[in-house]
Design a protein around this motif. Structure first.
Motif, PDB file in Angstrom:
ATOM      1  N   GLU A 152      -2.123  11.100  -1.290  1.00 54.14           N
ATOM      2  CA  GLU A 152      -2.984  11.365  -2.446  1.00 54.14           C
ATOM      3  C   GLU A 152      -3.044  10.167  -3.391  1.00 54.14           C
ATOM      4  O   GLU A 152      -4.079   9.876  -3.997  1.00 54.14           O
ATOM      5  CB  GLU A 152      -2.463  12.590  -3.199  1.00 54.14           C
ATOM      6  CG  GLU A 152      -3.347  13.010  -4.367  1.00 54.14           C
ATOM      7  CD  GLU A 152      -2.823  14.242  -5.079  1.00 54.14           C
ATOM      8  OE1 GLU A 152      -3.514  14.725  -6.003  1.00 54.14           O
ATOM      9  OE2 GLU A 152      -1.719  14.719  -4.733  1.00 54.14           O
ATOM     10  N   ALA A 153      -1.933   9.429  -3.501  1.00 56.86           N
ATOM     11  CA  ALA A 153      -1.876   8.305  -4.439  1.00 56.86           C
ATOM     12  C   ALA A 153      -2.279   6.976  -3.793  1.00 56.86           C
ATOM     13  O   ALA A 153      -2.386   5.967  -4.492  1.00 56.86           O
ATOM     14  CB  ALA A 153      -0.466   8.184  -5.014  1.00 56.86           C
ATOM     15  N   VAL A 197       0.821  -1.211   0.000  1.00 57.68           N
ATOM     16  CA  VAL A 197       0.000   0.000   0.000  1.00 57.68           C
ATOM     17  C   VAL A 197       0.857   1.265   0.000  1.00 57.68           C
ATOM     18  O   VAL A 197       0.604   2.206  -0.760  1.00 57.68           O
ATOM     19  CB  VAL A 197      -0.964   0.000   1.203  1.00 57.68           C
ATOM     20  CG1 VAL A 197      -1.745   1.311   1.257  1.00 57.68           C
ATOM     21  CG2 VAL A 197      -1.913  -1.190   1.124  1.00 57.68           C
ATOM     22  N   ALA A 206       2.726   3.507  -2.914  1.00 56.95           N
ATOM     23  CA  ALA A 206       2.129   4.678  -3.580  1.00 56.95           C
ATOM     24  C   ALA A 206       2.960   5.938  -3.365  1.00 56.95           C
ATOM     25  O   ALA A 206       2.998   6.826  -4.225  1.00 56.95           O
ATOM     26  CB  ALA A 206       0.699   4.892  -3.083  1.00 56.95           C
ATOM     27  N   SER A 217      -4.200   3.824  -2.421  1.00 58.76           N
ATOM     28  CA  SER A 217      -5.376   3.175  -2.996  1.00 58.76           C
ATOM     29  C   SER A 217      -5.828   2.001  -2.143  1.00 58.76           C
ATOM     30  O   SER A 217      -5.041   1.109  -1.825  1.00 58.76           O
ATOM     31  CB  SER A 217      -5.045   2.680  -4.411  1.00 58.76           C
ATOM     32  OG  SER A 217      -6.077   1.852  -4.905  1.00 58.76           O
ATOM     33  N   GLY A 218      -7.110   2.011  -1.810  1.00 57.46           N
ATOM     34  CA  GLY A 218      -7.690   0.880  -1.102  1.00 57.46           C
ATOM     35  C   GLY A 218      -7.726  -0.375  -1.946  1.00 57.46           C
ATOM     36  O   GLY A 218      -7.792  -1.486  -1.422  1.00 57.46           O
ATOM     37  N   LEU A 219      -7.671  -0.222  -3.281  1.00 57.79           N
ATOM     38  CA  LEU A 219      -7.645  -1.383  -4.167  1.00 57.79           C
ATOM     39  C   LEU A 219      -6.407  -2.228  -3.902  1.00 57.79           C
ATOM     40  O   LEU A 219      -6.473  -3.460  -3.916  1.00 57.79           O
ATOM     41  CB  LEU A 219      -7.679  -0.922  -5.630  1.00 57.79           C
ATOM     42  CG  LEU A 219      -7.711  -2.029  -6.691  1.00 57.79           C
ATOM     43  CD1 LEU A 219      -8.986  -2.851  -6.589  1.00 57.79           C
ATOM     44  CD2 LEU A 219      -7.565  -1.431  -8.098  1.00 57.79           C
ATOM     45  N   VAL A 220      -5.270  -1.564  -3.652  1.00 57.43           N
ATOM     46  CA  VAL A 220      -4.033  -2.297  -3.368  1.00 57.43           C
ATOM     47  C   VAL A 220      -4.200  -3.116  -2.088  1.00 57.43           C
ATOM     48  O   VAL A 220      -3.772  -4.276  -2.016  1.00 57.43           O
ATOM     49  CB  VAL A 220      -2.842  -1.324  -3.239  1.00 57.43           C
ATOM     50  CG1 VAL A 220      -1.574  -2.076  -2.849  1.00 57.43           C
ATOM     51  CG2 VAL A 220      -2.629  -0.554  -4.537  1.00 57.43           C
ATOM     52  N   ASP A 247      -2.138  -2.842  -7.870  1.00 54.29           N
ATOM     53  CA  ASP A 247      -2.796  -1.546  -8.078  1.00 54.29           C
ATOM     54  C   ASP A 247      -3.758  -1.539  -9.254  1.00 54.29           C
ATOM     55  O   ASP A 247      -4.462  -0.553  -9.470  1.00 54.29           O
ATOM     56  CB  ASP A 247      -1.744  -0.454  -8.268  1.00 54.29           C
ATOM     57  CG  ASP A 247      -0.885  -0.683  -9.516  1.00 54.29           C
ATOM     58  OD1 ASP A 247      -0.645  -1.859  -9.866  1.00 54.29           O
ATOM     59  OD2 ASP A 247      -0.437   0.306 -10.124  1.00 54.29           O
TER      60      ASP A 247
END
Length: 406
Positions: A231-232, A224, A227, A234-237, A279
Motif C-alpha cells: 500500500e505504501a 523501494v 516502504a 511508490s513508483g516515485l522512489v 520518496d
C-alpha cells in the motif's frame, strides 16, 4: 482480503530483503575486483562472515536497542500471536530486511580497511558496531528514540528525513570506516618515502563491474521496499533511484575522465545520495543530486588518496561518507515544494541530523577500532601483508590449482 493484503506485504518485504541480501555479493565482488589478487579470498570471506555475525548480534541485541522488540517468545507468538508481532510473520521479514541494512555497515567498512586488516579484530568490530553502535543511531532516527526527532520537528517544523538510509546506513558506515582507516594506516608501499602516492592497480575490472551491477540492481529493493508494504510502495522512489544512478554515472564519466572505476562507483554514489529523499524529490532533482554525488566521489577520492594521504582502498569514505552526507542535506533542498518536491522537510533539520550522524559515526569508529588496536592490534605483520591476506589468514589463494603448478 485482509489476509491477502498481509500475505502480499510479507512477500513484498521478503523480496526487498532478498534483493538487499544480494547486494552483499555486490560489496564482495566490488572489493574482489579492486584489491590485489593475493587478497581476493579474504574479501569474499570477510563479507560473508560479517553478514553472519551481523545477523546473530542484531537478532539478539541490535534490534532490541533500535526498536525495543526481542524474539524471546514462542514461534506462534512471533508469527503474529502476540502483541507487537504482525500476522503471518510480517514482523519477521521486516527484521530480515533491516538486518541486511545493519550488515551493510561492516560490508562498507571492509572496502576501506582491505589488504592489511587482521580478520579476528574485524569480526570483533562487527559485533560492537552492529550489536550496539549502529542500532543506537538507527533507533534515534527511524524509531524516534530519545526524543531527537520530536525536538527537530518542534523546533524546525519537520523531523530529520532519511527515508532509505543515506545517513543512517551509508554515512554512518563511511565515517566509521574513515576512523578505522586512519587508525590502521596505509598499505605498505602505497606511498613512497617522500609521501608521493604509488599506484596500485585493481586486479580485475570485470569483477569490479560485476560488483557495481549487483549493487545497482539490489538497490531498487533497498530503496523501494523501504516502504514496508504494498500500500505504501511508490513508483516515485523507483524513478528517483534510477535518475540519481544515471546522474552519478554521467558525472563520474566526465569528471573522472573516462576512468572505468570511477564510472562504476559513480552509479553507487548517485544511489547513496538519493536514499534520504527518494520518496519526496522530483526526478529532475534526483538527477541533479546523483550528478553532484558522482562528481563529489571522484574529487573526494582524489583528495583523500593524493592530498590527505588516506589509504581508503575502495574509497568508502568519499562514496558512502561524503555522498551519504550530501544525500541527507540534499533531501532538505530538492525535497522542498519550491524545487518540485513533495515538501514536509526542513533543511535545518537535515543539516543537524546529517552532521550529528557523521560526528557520531566518527566517534564510534575511533572508540571501537581504537580499543581493538590497543587490545589486540589491527594490522597484519609486514610479512603477512607482503604474502597477502589470502595465504596469511585463510591458507589458500584465489586460484589454488594454479599454485600447485608453480
Amino acid at each position: 482480503m485482509s489476509q491477502n493484503s498481509v500475505g502480499g506485504d510479507v512477500f513484498f518485504v521478503l523480496l526487498g530483503a532478498i534483493l538487499v541480501f544480494a547486494m552483499h555479493g555486490g560489496f564482495a565482488f566490488l572489493e574482489v575486483g579492486t584489491v590485489r589478487q593475493k587478497n581476493q579470498v579474504n574479501a569474499l570471506v570477510k563479507i560473508l562472515v560479517d553478514f553472519a555475525i551481523s545477523t546473530v548480534v542484531y537478532f539478539f541485541f541490535g534490534y532490541a536497542i533500535a526498536y525495543g522488540t526481542t524474539f524471546f517468545v514462542s514461534a506462534a507468538a512471533l508469527s503474529g500471536g502476540a502483541e507487537g508481532f504482525a500476522p503471518q510473520g510480517l514482523s519477521l521479514v521486516k527484521f530480515f530486511f533491516l538486518t541486511t541494512f545493519a550488515a551493510a555497515i561492516p560490508a562498507i567498512i571492509s572496502g576501506g580497511i582491505a589488504e592489511r586488516m587482521k580478520f579476528i579484530p574485524q569480526c570483533m568490530a562487527t559485533v560492537a558496531l552492529v550489536g550496539v553502535a549502529y542500532p543506537f543511531f538507527e533507533g534515534i532516527v527511524w524509531n524516534g528514540n530519545f526524543g531527537f526527532q520530536a525536538w527537530l520537528e518542534a523546533s524546525f517544523g519537520a523531523p530529520f528525513r532519511d527515508f532509505a538510509g543515506s545517513v543512517v546506513v551509508h554515512a554512518l558506515g563511511g565515517w566509521i570506516a574513515l576512523a578505522a582507516v586512519l587508525l590502521l594506516g596505509a598499505r605498505r608501499g602505497r606511498y613512497d618515502r617522500s609521501g608521493r602516492p604509488v599506484g596500485i592497480p585493481p586486479s580485475s575490472l570485470p569483477w569490479l563491474a560485476l560488483g557495481s551491477w549487483m549493487l545497482c540492481v539490489g538497490w531498487f529493493g533497498f530503496n523501494v521496499m523501504t516502504a514496508g508494504s504494498l500500500e505504501a510502495a511508490s513508483g516515485l522512489v523507483a524513478i528517483n533511484s534510477l535518475m540519481a544512478m544515471v546522474g552519478g554515472i554521467l558525472a563520474a564519466l566526465v569528471v573522472g575522465r573516462n576512468d572505468p572505476g570511477f564510472v562504476h562507483n559513480g552509479a553507487l554514489a548517485g544511489l547513496v545520495a538519493v536514499c534520504a529523499g527518494s520518496d519526496i524529490m522530483h526526478p529532475i532533482g534526483a538527477l541533479v543530486v546523483g550528478g553532484i554525488a558522482g562528481a563529489l566521489f571522484v574529487r573526494g577520492f582524489e583528495i583523500c588518496q593524493n592530498k590527505l594521504k588516506i589509504d581508503d582502498v575502495l574509497g568508502v569514505w568519499p562514496l558512502h561518507g561524503l555522498c551519504g552526507a550530501w544525500g541527507g542535506i540534499a533531501a532538505g533542498i530538492f525535497g522542498t515544494e519550491a524545487l518540485g518536491g513533495l515538501g514536509g522537510v526542513s533543511l535545518i533539520s537535515q543539516i543537524i541530523g546529517t552532521v550529528s550522524g557523521a560526528a557520531y559515526a566518527a566517534l564510534a569508529g575511533f572508540v571501537v577500532y581504537g580499543v581493538l588496536k590497543s587490545a589486540v592490534g589491527l594490522r597484519l605483520s609486514p610479512e603477512e601483508e607482503h604474502m597477502g591476506a589470502d595465504l596469511a589468514i585463510h591458507k589458500i589463494s584465489a586460484n589454488p590449482e594454479s599454485d600447485l603448478l608453480r
